[in-house]
Each structure stands twice: as structure tokens, then as C-alpha cells.
Design a protein around this motif. Structure first.
Motif, PDB file in Angstrom:
ATOM      1  N   ALA A 167     -47.977  26.181  74.736  1.00 51.57           N
ATOM      2  CA  ALA A 167     -47.965  25.140  75.757  1.00 51.57           C
ATOM      3  C   ALA A 167     -47.513  25.702  77.066  1.00 51.57           C
ATOM      4  O   ALA A 167     -46.951  26.777  77.137  1.00 51.57           O
ATOM      5  CB  ALA A 167     -47.060  23.997  75.338  1.00 51.57           C
ATOM      6  N   ASP A 168     -47.731  24.955  78.130  1.00 43.38           N
ATOM      7  CA  ASP A 168     -47.250  25.322  79.446  1.00 43.38           C
ATOM      8  C   ASP A 168     -46.070  24.438  79.744  1.00 43.38           C
ATOM      9  O   ASP A 168     -46.207  23.240  79.880  1.00 43.38           O
ATOM     10  CB  ASP A 168     -48.363  25.092  80.469  1.00 43.38           C
ATOM     11  N   THR A 215     -42.384  19.262  79.992  1.00 41.69           N
ATOM     12  CA  THR A 215     -43.678  18.938  80.572  1.00 41.69           C
ATOM     13  C   THR A 215     -44.646  18.572  79.467  1.00 41.69           C
ATOM     14  O   THR A 215     -44.410  18.857  78.302  1.00 41.69           O
ATOM     15  CB  THR A 215     -44.248  20.129  81.358  1.00 41.69           C
ATOM     16  N   SER A 216     -45.746  17.939  79.838  1.00 45.02           N
ATOM     17  CA  SER A 216     -46.752  17.571  78.849  1.00 45.02           C
ATOM     18  C   SER A 216     -47.511  18.809  78.398  1.00 45.02           C
ATOM     19  O   SER A 216     -47.993  19.587  79.230  1.00 45.02           O
ATOM     20  CB  SER A 216     -47.735  16.551  79.437  1.00 45.02           C
ATOM     21  N   PRO A 217     -47.646  19.033  77.068  1.00 50.20           N
ATOM     22  CA  PRO A 217     -48.379  20.202  76.586  1.00 50.20           C
ATOM     23  C   PRO A 217     -49.862  20.080  76.867  1.00 50.20           C
ATOM     24  O   PRO A 217     -50.413  18.978  76.904  1.00 50.20           O
ATOM     25  CB  PRO A 217     -48.103  20.188  75.072  1.00 50.20           C
ATOM     26  N   VAL A 245     -50.887  23.036  67.669  1.00 43.75           N
ATOM     27  CA  VAL A 245     -51.579  24.102  68.382  1.00 43.75           C
ATOM     28  C   VAL A 245     -51.598  23.729  69.855  1.00 43.75           C
ATOM     29  O   VAL A 245     -52.157  22.696  70.235  1.00 43.75           O
ATOM     30  CB  VAL A 245     -53.012  24.289  67.858  1.00 43.75           C
ATOM     31  N   LEU A 246     -50.998  24.556  70.672  1.00 42.81           N
ATOM     32  CA  LEU A 246     -50.936  24.343  72.100  1.00 42.81           C
ATOM     33  C   LEU A 246     -51.502  25.564  72.799  1.00 42.81           C
ATOM     34  O   LEU A 246     -51.975  26.501  72.137  1.00 42.81           O
ATOM     35  CB  LEU A 246     -49.492  24.063  72.533  1.00 42.81           C
ATOM     36  N   ALA A 304     -41.231  25.721  71.075  1.00 41.61           N
ATOM     37  CA  ALA A 304     -42.141  26.849  70.915  1.00 41.61           C
ATOM     38  C   ALA A 304     -41.522  28.073  71.585  1.00 41.61           C
ATOM     39  O   ALA A 304     -40.428  28.005  72.154  1.00 41.61           O
ATOM     40  CB  ALA A 304     -43.508  26.524  71.512  1.00 41.61           C
ATOM     41  N   VAL A 305     -42.214  29.191  71.496  1.00 38.28           N
ATOM     42  CA  VAL A 305     -41.689  30.461  72.009  1.00 38.28           C
ATOM     43  C   VAL A 305     -42.742  31.132  72.878  1.00 38.28           C
ATOM     44  O   VAL A 305     -43.907  31.251  72.488  1.00 38.28           O
ATOM     45  CB  VAL A 305     -41.292  31.407  70.855  1.00 38.28           C
ATOM     46  N   GLU A 306     -42.330  31.558  74.049  1.00 39.46           N
ATOM     47  CA  GLU A 306     -43.213  32.326  74.916  1.00 39.46           C
ATOM     48  C   GLU A 306     -43.406  33.720  74.330  1.00 39.46           C
ATOM     49  O   GLU A 306     -42.427  34.414  74.031  1.00 39.46           O
ATOM     50  CB  GLU A 306     -42.611  32.425  76.310  1.00 39.46           C
ATOM     51  N   PRO A 307     -44.639  34.165  74.128  1.00 31.74           N
ATOM     52  CA  PRO A 307     -44.863  35.473  73.491  1.00 31.74           C
ATOM     53  C   PRO A 307     -44.259  36.614  74.303  1.00 31.74           C
ATOM     54  O   PRO A 307     -44.196  36.567  75.532  1.00 31.74           O
ATOM     55  CB  PRO A 307     -46.387  35.581  73.450  1.00 31.74           C
TER      56      PRO A 307
END
Length: 264
Positions: A18-19, A34-36, A153-154, A211-214
């Protein structure tokens, strides 16, 4: 007919993205969510509908609600192989995720989800059969049989397994979490890369999507340690239920198993 190779999948796919914004390594507040952005072009998806994957293609939340029984597939050419693949109990209780000319995918919710001290959350069975046309393999065959939790899934972030660090205090205005990145990270934690994608508070529940930023570059794949992460609440927790919104349906967070790996 499909040219995809036959593969028996017996593991968990945990993907997500997601962002979003949060204070790296610190507490994330409701104002920072924020909205995914949904992933598009999934089978059967509608605009803006959340998608979930279970070591499979992503399917919309409405498909995972189980409204279409798998027993309705009786006229499909892959039905007999599908029946054989799900086992002696037959297709009662299974529902349709995907129906194509060369592929059938069905799932069912487990009556007893995994024990919380297991490292991998499993809430569903999923089975797929395909009409395969390969050099040494042809005809309808089993291509997937696995157990997993349907994972959101984002776009742009990786999935995480998330636990409560301790039993939460009803008077607290923060929630302490332990986040384990599911992607390879060379045995390191995800400090500074954990993201609070979505936080929805109501009178009886608080839904969180983590979630996690890669990481950049390549990584080896030993087990990753848990990363502490704090979420700020708009008001004290009270008797509201904390729900993990990264899986379908949302599920109460478990307290972390004793001895969870926190790194060296």
C-alpha cells in the motif's frame, strides 16, 4: 488449454502492499493513515474492492465471503478431478473463488484455525485444478492444495505477521505490537519500514492493517525477528476488540507466543 506447469503448492503466500505514511520506528497515529490503493485486474474484482490472496491469484473480498457453493460447478469439465482433489468429504462447505474454462479454484474456512503459537496463520483450505497441456503432463490435474490465511493484497508493501506484544490495558491509548516481516530480510528486523496502512475505530472494534515497506536489494532468508511497533488510538481502548484487517475475514490479534524471536 493452459500451458502453466503443474505445481503442487503446499506453503503460505503472504503478500501485501500500500501507499501509506507512519513515523518510521515510532508510534503511528490515526491521522497518519491513508487509504490503500487496490491492485487491479484480479479475477472477478470490482472497482475499489479489497483483494486477498491465499498462495494464489488475488480474489475480491466478496468471493472470499463464500456466497457461491462449489457444488454448483457440477457441469464443469474439471468438476470430477476437483471432487477427487478435495478428499472424501466432498465439496460441501467449499465455495468458488475462480471458474474458468481451464481452471477451478475453491476454498473453505477451517473450523479450527491454527494454534496461535504456530508461526504461520492458517484459516482456510484452498484447492485448484487445471487443464494442463505440457510436454509430459496433459489433462485435468491438481495444481494447488494448501492452507493459509487470505492476505490483503495492496500496492507497494509486503505482508507481515502481527501480534499483540502483551495483553492490552483497557485504559491505554496506545497498542504495542510485534511485527514480523514475511519477505526475506537476511534475518534482520523491519525497524523503520513498518507501516500502518489503515486504522478504523468504532464503538466496539479497532481494525488495523499493518504492512512492511520492502528493503532495497537482495536478501537471504533466515527467520526474521519481530519488530516492536506502537499504534496510537483516538481514545482509550476500553472493551473494544482489536482486529487484524490484513486477513479475511478480520480476526482478533493474538498475544505473541512466548519466546517469539526478538533478534540478538
Amino acid at each position: 488449454m493452459s500451458s502453466r506447469p503443474l505445481v503442487l503448492l503446499l506453503a503460505l503466500l503472504l503478500v501485501g502492499c500500500a501507499d501509506t505514511a507512519a513515523d518510521p520506528g515510532g508510534a503511528a497515529s490515526p491521522a497518519e493513515t491513508t487509504s490503500p490503493r487496490p491492485v487491479e485486474n484480479a479475477a472477478g474484482s470490482t472497482a475499489g474492492e479489497a483483494l486477498f490472496s491465499c498462495f494464489s491469484a488475488p480474489y475480491p473480498a466478496s468471493a472470499w465471503d463464500g456466497t457461491r457453493p462449489a457444488t454448483e460447478l457440477g457441469e464443469h469439465p474439471g468438476y470430477v478431478v476437483l471432487q477427487e482433489s478435495v478428499g472424501p468429504d466432498g465439496l460441501d462447505g467449499w465455495f468458488v473463488l475462480e471458474e474458468a474454462d481451464d481452471r477451478l479454484v475453491v476454498a473453505r474456512e477451517l473450523t479450527q484455525p491454527q494454534d496461535p503459537d504456530d508461526d504461520i496463520l492458517r484459516t482456510h483450505d484452498i484447492v485448484a485444478v487445471e487443464d494442463v497441456d505440457a510436454t509430459n503432463v496433459q489433462g485435468w490435474m491438481l495444481s494447488q492444495a494448501s492452507q493459509c490465511a487470505p492476505q490483503r493484497v495492496l500496492e507497494g508493501l509486503g505482508a507481515a505477521q502481527v501480534w499483540l506484544a502483551t495483553e492490552p490495558d483497557p485504559t491505554a491509548t496506545t497498542v504495542e505490537l510485534l511485527v514480523v516481516e514475511m519477505a526475506c530480510n537476511s534475518g534482520e528486523d523491519a525497524d523503520g519500514r513498518v507501516r500502518l496502512v489503515e486504522q478504523v475505530e468504532s464503538t466496539d472494534a479497532i481494525e488495523l492493517l499493518i504492512a512492511v515497506e520492502p528493503r532495497d536489494g537482495n536478501a537471504a532468508c533466515p527467520s526474521n525477528p519481530a519488530t516492536p511497533f506502537t499504534v496510537e488510538l483516538a481514545e482509550p481502548l476500553g472493551d473494544r476488540t482489536l482486529l487484524d484487517n490484513s486477513i479475511h475475514p478480520p480476526r482478533p490479534f493474538d498475544v505473541a507466543p512466548e519466546g517469539i524471536y526478538l533478534g540478538d
